[in-house]
Design a protein around this motif. Structure first.
Motif, PDB file in Angstrom:
ATOM      1  N   THR A 160       2.515 -13.842  30.395  1.00 54.99           N
ATOM      2  CA  THR A 160       2.512 -14.090  28.949  1.00 54.99           C
ATOM      3  C   THR A 160       3.786 -13.613  28.257  1.00 54.99           C
ATOM      4  OG1 THR A 160       1.387 -11.970  28.547  1.00 54.99           O
ATOM      5  CG2 THR A 160       0.002 -13.915  28.870  1.00 54.99           C
ATOM      6  N   LEU A 166      -0.233 -20.457  24.559  1.00 59.24           N
ATOM      7  CA  LEU A 166      -1.093 -20.362  25.743  1.00 59.24           C
ATOM      8  C   LEU A 166      -2.403 -19.703  25.337  1.00 59.24           C
ATOM      9  CD1 LEU A 166      -1.576 -20.534  28.827  1.00 59.24           C
ATOM     10  CD2 LEU A 166      -0.472 -18.283  29.022  1.00 59.24           C
ATOM     11  N   SER A 216       0.528 -16.158  22.982  1.00 62.20           N
ATOM     12  CA  SER A 216      -0.705 -16.320  23.756  1.00 62.20           C
ATOM     13  C   SER A 216      -1.900 -15.743  23.011  1.00 62.20           C
ATOM     14  CB  SER A 216      -0.574 -15.663  25.134  1.00 62.20           C
ATOM     15  OG  SER A 216      -0.216 -14.307  25.011  1.00 62.20           O
ATOM     16  N   SER A 267       1.247 -11.541  22.582  1.00 65.58           N
ATOM     17  CA  SER A 267      -0.098 -11.850  23.064  1.00 65.58           C
ATOM     18  C   SER A 267      -1.124 -11.201  22.147  1.00 65.58           C
ATOM     19  CB  SER A 267      -0.282 -11.359  24.500  1.00 65.58           C
ATOM     20  OG  SER A 267      -0.026  -9.969  24.591  1.00 65.58           O
TER      21      SER A 267
END
Length: 640
Positions: free
Chosen positions: A576, A551, A581, A413
């Motif tokens: 996540t 994402l 992400s 992420s």
């Protein structure tokens, strides 16, 4: 004369002829181009697209509407002409029989005219709907054609779109074909009246026809100038229509009333509308003045026609039948050259039709601006990398992004932070290929993003935009739209809703997941801002469940209250985990959970690292974090 001089003259004559031919060919090309872009020709093509049968019926109805009144007038004139003889000889005489037959045929033609009106209204209603649907489909296809959104952020394209739809006119361009048919029918009826009058006095019918043909061009030029002047006020009228929307949109109603803006909004609409209409009204004034100037000429023509017929009747050269027929048809001849309300409507409608064709051509060119043919299924597997990326919006003089370098590792992420206007949301648009970079490259596993098929790539992306749409469909449909091809996955839809924290409030709705999330519909409901955001998040998670590998969350907690935000933080790592992400947020309590954080300032990345690394570096991120943390601390002290 020497042979050299003779040769020069021959060459000069040949060059002169070549220049003349070239000029003629250029004029012919220009004429053909003008004809192709003619609103009237486009209207005919629009009618033809409904089907040859419908077009033939409209044409037949227009011609019948032109002919029947003239036929009725001829038979009524013949019936009146036979009245003296029938009165003298009786109804059983040949004159009486002729009178009755003529009267019957005249009544029949008149009755057919009345019936044709009802038939024509029904026919026009059906054809207008078909034409309107065809035009809407063309418009949707044209606007949806480009895979990016640059055209929808271009004021010129938006103005052309409004013009093509006739947004600011009192007449819809889609009815132009029927209005054109009516206008042609009217003029054909006027020509038929001139022909019938010409049977009585050939010079009279010809004179009336030529006189009316001379009147029409200057009147039409004034109307065309009026239409063009109004079309130049598109920007002003767009503003007027915005004020109208603010005064009537349900979503604006609360602020308009709380802030007591009603009078200001109404006044804004009035001012802009009057400003936009001013040029059009000048055109109407010019038209009125021209009509008044031509009135003397028209009155003289009609007066001389009446006088000529009366003079002939007085001297016995014109029969009673001819007198009645001519006087009945005389007003109908004005349709040859007068400008009726139908003609004014037609000019407004036809003027907008080339905009539709031009818009289609423009957007067709725009549809080639984001090329890419390679499939993107299963990407990314390694990383998404921004290499010296720069971007500038169309018709703008400032760069939003400049020399931006950033890597998004797969399975991790990455959070983006920065001041408003730093370019964070623009970066999201570039990742989604709604735009391509102005300079630099975005690479996916080493391959340039612009080499990938845009639609294939977007199936790998699940995104919750900051200004996400609120679809007035069922709650289930709002989630299914994340992967619309998997609408049969009910369990997956419920699972996505649960992961996003939306299942509980959805199941409390009157019809559960089948509830329409809009108060505009029966049994519908309007979720809160936080509930809408959870629906949007569920939509993105449903896409992830069905293959999306990236994402993107743009301000994922903007609409959530403190308790819901805290719950989101607790779920963040779970949501996540294992997913590539990208999170954008102004709330540092959100981004500190990310694997990596990037700071954007001035259109490029200035810092990257984990939360702890950036705090230890004591740079811009640390300063922003402390400012925000101190505000939360102050709020906590006040709460005590």
């Amino acid at each position: 004369m020497s042979s050299g001089a003779g040769v020069r003259r021959i060459r000069e004559r040949r060059l002169g002829r070549a220049a003349l031919f070239a000029w003629f060919a250029e004029r012919l090309r220009a004429r053909r181009a003008a004809l192709r872009s003619s609103g009237r020709l486009i209207a005919i093509k629009m009618l033809w697209t409904c089907g040859p049968g419908w077009a033939a019926m409209v044409a037949a109805a227009a011609l019948a509407d032109a002919a029947l009144p003239n036929v009725a007038a001829v038979f009524f004139g013949r019936a009146v002409g036979e009245i003296p003889a029938a009165a003298h000889s009786g109804l059983h005489s040949s004159a009486g029989t002729t009178m009755l037959i003529s009267l019957g045929l005249g009544i029949f033609a008149y009755a057919m005219t009345l019936m044709l009106g009802s038939f024509g209204d029904a026919l026009n209603s059906v054809v207008a709907q078909r034409i309107g649907q065809n035009q809407q489909l063309r418009l949707m296809a044209a606007v949806s054609g480009p895979v990016g959104i640059a055209h929808l952020e271009d004021p010129q394209v938006l103005g052309d779109l409004d013009a093509a739809q006739g947004t600011y006119m009192s007449y819809s361009p889609t009815t132009a074909p029927l209005t054109l048919a009516s206008s042609i029918g009217n003029r054909a009826g006027g020509l038929m009246a001139c022909v019938v009058i010409g049977e009585v006095r050939w010079w009279l019918g010809l004179s009336l026809c030529l006189a009316w043909l001379a009147v029409r061009p200057p009147l039409r030029r004034v109307v065309i100038r009026q239409v063009r002047a109004f079309r130049g006020e598109t920007a002003v009228m767009r503003r007027a229509w915005y004020f109208l929307g603010v005064g009537t949109w349900p979503r604006a109603a609360k602020e308009v009333r709380v802030l007591d803006l009603a009078d200001w909004v109404v006044d804004g609409y009035r001012r802009h509308w009057f400003e936009g209409m001013r040029s059009s009204w000048r055109g109407i004034g010019e038209l009125y003045r021209l009509v008044c100037a031509l009135l003397v000429f028209v009155a003289a023509i009609l007066g001389m026609a009446c006088l000529a017929v009366a003079w002939g009747a007085y001297h016995g050269d014109v029969s009673l039948t001819e007198l009645v027929t001519v006087l009945t048809l005389l007003p109908g001849t004005t349709a040859v050259g007068s400008i009726s309300y139908t003609d004014v409507q037609l000019e407004w409608m036809a003027g907008a039709l080339p905009d539709m064709t031009a818009l289609e051509a423009s957007l067709a060119r725009a549809s080639t601006e984001l090329p890419g043919l390679l499939p993107a299924a299963g990407l990314p597997r390694d990383e998404i990398k921004f290499e010296r990326v720069g971007f500038r919006y169309p018709r703008s003089s400032a760069d939003v992004l400049s020399e931006l370098n950033l890597a998004l590792p797969v399975g991790q992420s990455t959070a983006l932070v920065g001041a408003n206007g730093a370019g964070k949301t623009t970066l999201v648009k570039l990742v989604c290929r709604l735009h391509d970079p102005t300079t630099g490259r975005i690479r996916v596993d080493g391959r340039a993003l612009d080499e990938l098929d845009p639609r294939s790539w977007r199936r790998q992306v699940a995104v919750v935009l900051q200004d996400f749409n609120r679809y007035p469909f069922s709650a289930a449909d709002n989630i299914f739209m994340g992967a619309i091809d998997h609408r049969d996955d009910l369990d997956g839809m419920v699972r996505a809703a649960e992961r996003a924290g939306a299942r509980e409030f959805i199941e409390r709705l009157v019809d559960g997941f089948d509830t329409t999330v809009s108060r505009a519909y029966t049994r519908g409901t309007d979720p809160s801002g936080g509930q809408w955001q959870r629906l949007a998040l569920a939509r993105a998670l449903f896409a992830v469940q069905h293959g999306a590998r990236l994402l993107i969350l743009d301000e994922p907690t903007a609409w959530l209250d403190v308790r819901a935000e805290a719950a989101f933080f607790d779920q963040f790592l779970g949501l996540t985990q294992g997913i590539t992400s990208l999170i954008i947020s102004h709330r540092f309590s959100t981004v500190r959970h990310a694997d990596r954080i990037a700071v954007i300032d001035g259109g490029h990345v200035t810092e990257t690292g984990t939360h702890d690394e950036l705090m230890d570096a004591d740079g811009g991120y640390a300063a922003m974090f402390r400012v925000q943390a101190s505000r939360f601390a102050e709020a906590g002290e006040e709460a005590k």
